[in-house]
Each structure stands twice: as C-alpha cells, then as structure tokens.
Design a protein around this motif. Structure first.
Motif, mmCIF file in Angstrom:
data_model
loop_
_atom_site.group_PDB
_atom_site.id
_atom_site.type_symbol
_atom_site.label_atom_id
_atom_site.label_comp_id
_atom_site.label_asym_id
_atom_site.label_seq_id
_atom_site.Cartn_x
_atom_site.Cartn_y
_atom_site.Cartn_z
ATOM 1 N N ILE A 13 0.846 -1.203 0.000
ATOM 2 C CA ILE A 13 0.000 0.000 0.000
ATOM 3 C C ILE A 13 0.877 1.248 0.000
ATOM 4 O O ILE A 13 2.032 1.197 0.428
ATOM 5 N N GLY A 73 3.449 3.874 -0.779
ATOM 6 C CA GLY A 73 4.722 3.839 -1.497
ATOM 7 C C GLY A 73 5.170 2.432 -1.834
ATOM 8 O O GLY A 73 6.044 2.252 -2.681
ATOM 9 N N SER A 74 4.575 1.447 -1.202
ATOM 10 C CA SER A 74 4.962 0.069 -1.507
ATOM 11 C C SER A 74 4.196 -0.502 -2.694
ATOM 12 O O SER A 74 4.421 -1.652 -3.074
ATOM 13 N N SER A 106 6.340 -4.528 1.956
ATOM 14 C CA SER A 106 6.136 -3.605 3.069
ATOM 15 C C SER A 106 7.488 -3.270 3.670
ATOM 16 O O SER A 106 8.194 -4.169 4.136
ATOM 17 N N ASN A 107 7.811 -2.014 3.644
ATOM 18 C CA ASN A 107 9.092 -1.572 4.196
ATOM 19 C C ASN A 107 9.147 -1.898 5.689
ATOM 20 O O ASN A 107 10.083 -2.546 6.161
ATOM 21 N N SER A 108 8.121 -1.487 6.413
ATOM 22 C CA SER A 108 8.104 -1.734 7.865
ATOM 23 C C SER A 108 7.828 -3.199 8.180
ATOM 24 O O SER A 108 8.219 -3.700 9.229
ATOM 25 N N GLY A 109 7.139 -3.859 7.275
ATOM 26 C CA GLY A 109 6.747 -5.252 7.532
ATOM 27 C C GLY A 109 5.631 -5.376 8.539
ATOM 28 O O GLY A 109 5.329 -6.470 9.027
ATOM 29 N N THR A 142 2.507 -3.193 8.227
ATOM 30 C CA THR A 142 1.299 -2.453 7.826
ATOM 31 C C THR A 142 0.073 -3.372 7.785
ATOM 32 O O THR A 142 0.069 -4.409 7.103
ATOM 33 N N THR A 157 -1.610 -4.451 4.392
ATOM 34 C CA THR A 157 -0.792 -5.351 3.574
ATOM 35 C C THR A 157 -0.772 -6.756 4.170
ATOM 36 O O THR A 157 -0.957 -7.753 3.452
ATOM 37 N N ARG A 167 7.547 6.399 -0.375
ATOM 38 C CA ARG A 167 7.129 7.218 -1.527
ATOM 39 C C ARG A 167 8.297 7.632 -2.413
ATOM 40 O O ARG A 167 8.089 8.204 -3.479
ATOM 41 N N GLN A 219 0.806 11.106 -3.816
ATOM 42 C CA GLN A 219 1.360 10.648 -2.535
ATOM 43 C C GLN A 219 2.661 11.384 -2.213
ATOM 44 O O GLN A 219 2.880 11.865 -1.096
ATOM 45 N N GLU A 244 2.278 13.670 1.078
ATOM 46 C CA GLU A 244 2.859 13.104 2.297
ATOM 47 C C GLU A 244 4.189 13.782 2.647
ATOM 48 O O GLU A 244 4.557 13.880 3.815
ATOM 49 N N GLN A 292 6.130 11.379 8.071
ATOM 50 C CA GLN A 292 4.681 11.442 7.826
ATOM 51 C C GLN A 292 3.917 11.214 9.134
ATOM 52 O O GLN A 292 3.145 10.274 9.271
ATOM 53 N N VAL A 298 0.126 10.521 9.100
ATOM 54 C CA VAL A 298 -0.257 9.187 8.627
ATOM 55 C C VAL A 298 -0.031 8.163 9.749
ATOM 56 O O VAL A 298 -0.850 7.283 9.982
HETATM 57 O O1 LIG Z 1 5.871 -0.164 3.208
HETATM 58 P P1 LIG Z 1 5.027 -0.060 4.410
HETATM 59 O O2 LIG Z 1 5.852 0.004 5.662
HETATM 60 O O3 LIG Z 1 4.007 -1.141 4.473
HETATM 61 O O4 LIG Z 1 4.283 1.305 4.346
HETATM 62 C C1 LIG Z 1 3.315 1.600 3.358
HETATM 63 C C2 LIG Z 1 2.883 3.033 3.497
HETATM 64 O O5 LIG Z 1 2.503 3.208 4.843
HETATM 65 C C3 LIG Z 1 2.183 4.505 5.302
HETATM 66 O O6 LIG Z 1 0.932 4.868 4.901
HETATM 67 C C4 LIG Z 1 3.220 5.495 4.939
HETATM 68 O O7 LIG Z 1 2.808 6.779 5.251
HETATM 69 C C5 LIG Z 1 3.538 5.399 3.469
HETATM 70 O O8 LIG Z 1 4.552 6.313 3.133
HETATM 71 C C6 LIG Z 1 3.998 4.017 3.171
HETATM 72 O O9 LIG Z 1 4.367 3.949 1.829
#
Ligand SMILES: O=P(O)(O)OC[C@H]1O[C@H](O)[C@H](O)[C@@H](O)[C@@H]1O
Length: 428
Positions: free
Chosen positions: A77, A79-80, A126-129, A131, A134, A187, A265, A269, A394, A397
């Motif tokens: 979702i 930026g991912s 998912s960058n954070s893993g 979300t 996702t 993003r 975005q 953002e 952000q 968000v």
């Molecule tokens: O890649 P993720 O950690 O799942 O994050 C997905 C998205 O989550 C949030 O909404 C952030 O504000 C976005 O910038 C990011 O792209």
C-alpha cells in the motif's frame, strides 16, 4: 525532462526576474543541503542516489523464478505499491500486473476470483513489515492460494526491510526476499527493489529506467535555471507562497494516469505539514478538460496546473470523412488532436492568468519514466528544503495507523478513543 513555466498569477507575472533570482539563491543553499545529504546517504536523501545504488542484476535474479507467470499480484500500500503500479500501468507487457492495496473485501474477492493463482506470482511489499492492510491482504491471498491447491511458498516473494513480521515470515518459509534499501522512504522507493521488481518480471528494461533517472540526477545543480527538477520544485514552492495551494497534475497520456496518483502521494505526504504544502489534484488530459478544467480556469485563484506530456507517441490517424462540420478532423491524427488540446488548455490557463507548468519527456518509455520519476522526487525534496519541512516524515499518517490498530484492539491509543464521535452532526 523539460520544465516550462507559465508564470502568470492574477494578471501579473507571479515571479518577476528579481524574485526568480532571489529564489535561485535559496535553491543554491537547498542544493548544498541536498548534495550533503546524498553524499552521506542520509535518511530520505539516500533515495536520490538510487539511480547509482540500485542493483538491477540482483532484482532480475530474484524474480527469475517467476518468469513463467502470467500475472503478478503485488500486495502493498502507498509507497509500496504506487511506484510499481506507475511503471506497470505506463508500459505494455504480456504479463499482467495487479495490485491489492486497499482492504475492500468486495474488491479483493473479485480480484482473487479472476486470477489463476497457480500462474500468478505474488509480491508482498512492506518496508516496515507491519502495515495492517498489507499483512491482512497477504493472509487472505495465502488462504486463497491454499484453497486453490497452490503451494503459496513456491509462488510468493517478499520485498521488505530488515525487521518486522514480513521479514520473519520470509525467513520462516524460506521465501525469496528482496531488501528495501536503507534510508529510502516508501514514496521515494520507485527506483529500488520496491518499484522495479514487478517491472523486471514484466520484462521491462529497468536499466533504462535507472539511466533516465541518472540523467536527471546529473543535472541537479545549484541553480534552478540549470535543473528542470529544481525549476519545478522551486517554482511550485514560490507559487504556493503566492497562493497556489492546489497543484492539479494533468498528464496528457492515458498511460500516465497512475503517475498522477504516485505524484499525489509524493507531494501530499512529503510536503503537507506544519500548516504548509500544496494539495495535489489528479486529472487526466484531455478527459478532464471536459470536467475539472472549468474549476481550474475560473474557480478560486488558488491553483496551478501541471500539464505533462510525451512529445512523441505511437499515433493513429483519424479517417477522412465527408460528414458536415467534421472535415477538419479527417486526415489529422488522434495524437495531433491530443497535442492541440494540450496547447489549447495551456493557452486557456494563460489567458485567464492561471499559473501553469509544462513538463515534457520524449516518450512514455522506460527512460522517459525514469526521468520524470526522479525529476519529481528531486523537485519535491527541493520544495521541502525551501519550505524548511521535514520532507521524509509522515507523522499524521502514523497517527491514523496507530489509531486504527488501537481501535482494532491491537494496542492502546487513547487519543483516538478520546475524539471518537466528537463534534459530529448526524442526520438520519
Ligand atoms: O511499506 P510499508 O511500511 O508497508 O508502508 C506503506 C505506506 O505506509 C504509510 O501509509 C506510509 O505513510 C507510506 O509512506 C507508506 O508507503
């Protein structure tokens, strides 16, 4: 990329030559900060190094096992997902690309029912893993694969940061895993593994995307007169200071429709904080000439319009006709008509003293997209420096993410509980 600025606002040039020269001194300072951030690979600024640091070989090797797929489904979702979607929706391929970003159950079911999951590669990003959208969508997709008798571990790869649930999942099931590079916010990740893996599966020339971006990176200099990216970032900032608080981003190419989403975005953002920012509006030329343009030309004088186009495209002739009143179209082409509409919109905005900016690339191909993507990222960072914003965070968000988790019982979030139902008017 070329930037061409229509500098009218309410009857006067918004930016006189003196104002532009003053702005240029600030651009020089902004560039110094940006260059230092890039040199140290600082968080966020590291994204501007991707044209050099991304590893296309590694990306191609990682997706090679999925080359036999008839479709690729990205679960991610924001930026991912938007970077990959921008590329796949702009470039034609025999392998279809789909995206599950939203958690709308009807949409998810309809999409999963339409796919042959045994021939689909699933790319969980998912960058954070962590979300929620996702991971929820992934669990649903995994169950659908199992129900269809597909070994999901054979058809899934992940793109993620060093920690988090997704990394743990990849380790546990020995899934192919691509790394989200350090220091690259979602993003700004289109030129990394995040944006390029799907393009690689689809057979697009990801080296050319990076080459286009690298060419634009080379042109970052201490003056807005030398860099189309900084020219865009600096003038959109200066126009916002003078009241252009909405930026209607209007590509004249159907293939760039998702680009406008990606841009929204990036702009919203990154720059929407501390009471500042410029609201991105998504439009499409020529379609929205017949809807939104009325507002842009004649509504509140709080806008600028960004018109985007390729200067070359595969064209199609309009057949000759003897229909009365239509003979002027016969012998022309759809491309000529679209260009005429573009020029007419630009003239119409200029005639009404509405600031407008023209962004051009040669073609909507890998190279052109690389130029435009990088150009907008550098423009955004430049705007953020000029406005003294923390471009790469952000917090608003994050508030919403925490609130949703709290309301679902995934943790306390008293602030959200406290304002639930506050000051609302309900009419039934
Ligand atoms: O890649 P993720 O950690 O799942 O994050 C997905 C998205 O989550 C949030 O909404 C952030 O504000 C976005 O910038 C990011 O792209």
């Amino acid at each position: 990329m070329r930037t061409d600025i229509g500098n009218a606002l309410g009857g006067e040039p918004a930016l006189t030559r003196d104002a532009l020269d003053e702005l240029d001194a600030d651009v020089a300072a902004a560039h110094e900060r940006i260059a230092a951030g890039m040199a140290d690979d600082e968080f966020g600024y590291a994204a501007l190094n991707l044209p050099e640091t991304a590893d296309p070989e590694r990306i191609r090797a990682a997706v090679e096992p999925f080359a036999d797929s008839e479709a690729v489904l990205t679960v991610g979702i924001g930026g991912s997902a938007l970077g990959a979607a921008t590329l796949s929706n702009a470039l034609a391929s025999d392998i279809d690309a789909y995206y599950l970003d939203n958690v709308d159950p009807e949409h998810t079911t309809r999409l999963l029912d339409s796919l042959d999951l045994s021939r689909t590669a699933v790319n969980v990003v998912s960058n954070s893993g962590t979300t929620a959208e996702t991971l929820s969508n992934f669990l649903v997709v995994r169950e659908a694969m199992e129900s269809a008798g597909v070994d999901w571990t054979e058809r899934t790869f992940v793109t993620t940061g060093p920690e988090g649930n997704l990394r743990n999942l990849a380790t546990k099931h020995d899934l192919p895993a691509l790394d989200v590079p350090a220091g690259v916010p979602g993003r700004f990740s289109v030129l990394s593994t995040v944006g390029l893996a799907v393009a690689a599966i689809q057979g697009h020339d990801i080296d050319a995307v990076l080459a286009g971006a690298a060419a634009e990176r080379e042109r970052l200099a201490g003056s807005l007169y030398d860099s189309p990216a900084y020219a865009y970032g600096a003038t959109t900032y200066a126009l916002a200071q003078r009241g252009a608080l909405t930026n209607a981003f209007m590509p004249y190419a159907e293939s760039l429709e998702t680009f406008a989403e990606w841009f929204a975005q990036l702009w919203a953002e990154s720059l929407g904080k501390d009471g500042q920012g410029q609201t991105p509006a998504r439009a499409l030329g020529a379609t929205d000439q017949h809807s939104q343009l009325q507002l842009y030309r004649a509504g509140p004088r709080d806008k600028l319009v960004t018109l985007v186009r390729p200067t070359e495209r595969a064209d199609r002739d309009i057949p000759e006709t003897d229909l009365e009143g239509l003979s002027y179209l016969g012998g022309e082409s759809l491309g000529t008509l679209l260009d005429a509409e573009f020029e007419a919109t630009e003239a119409s905005l200029t005639a009404a003293d509405c600031p407008n900016v023209r962004l051009e690339i040669d073609r909507v191909d890998e190279r052109g997209l690389g130029e435009l993507l990088f150009g907008m990222e550098a423009a955004c960072v430049c705007y953020g420096e000029l406005a003294d914003l923390s471009t790469f965070t952000q917090p608003a968000v994050e508030w919403g993410k925490k609130a949703a988790r709290g309301l679902l019982g995934g943790g306390e979030f008293e602030e959200a509980e406290a304002v639930r139902g506050k000051d609302r008017l309900v009419v039934e």
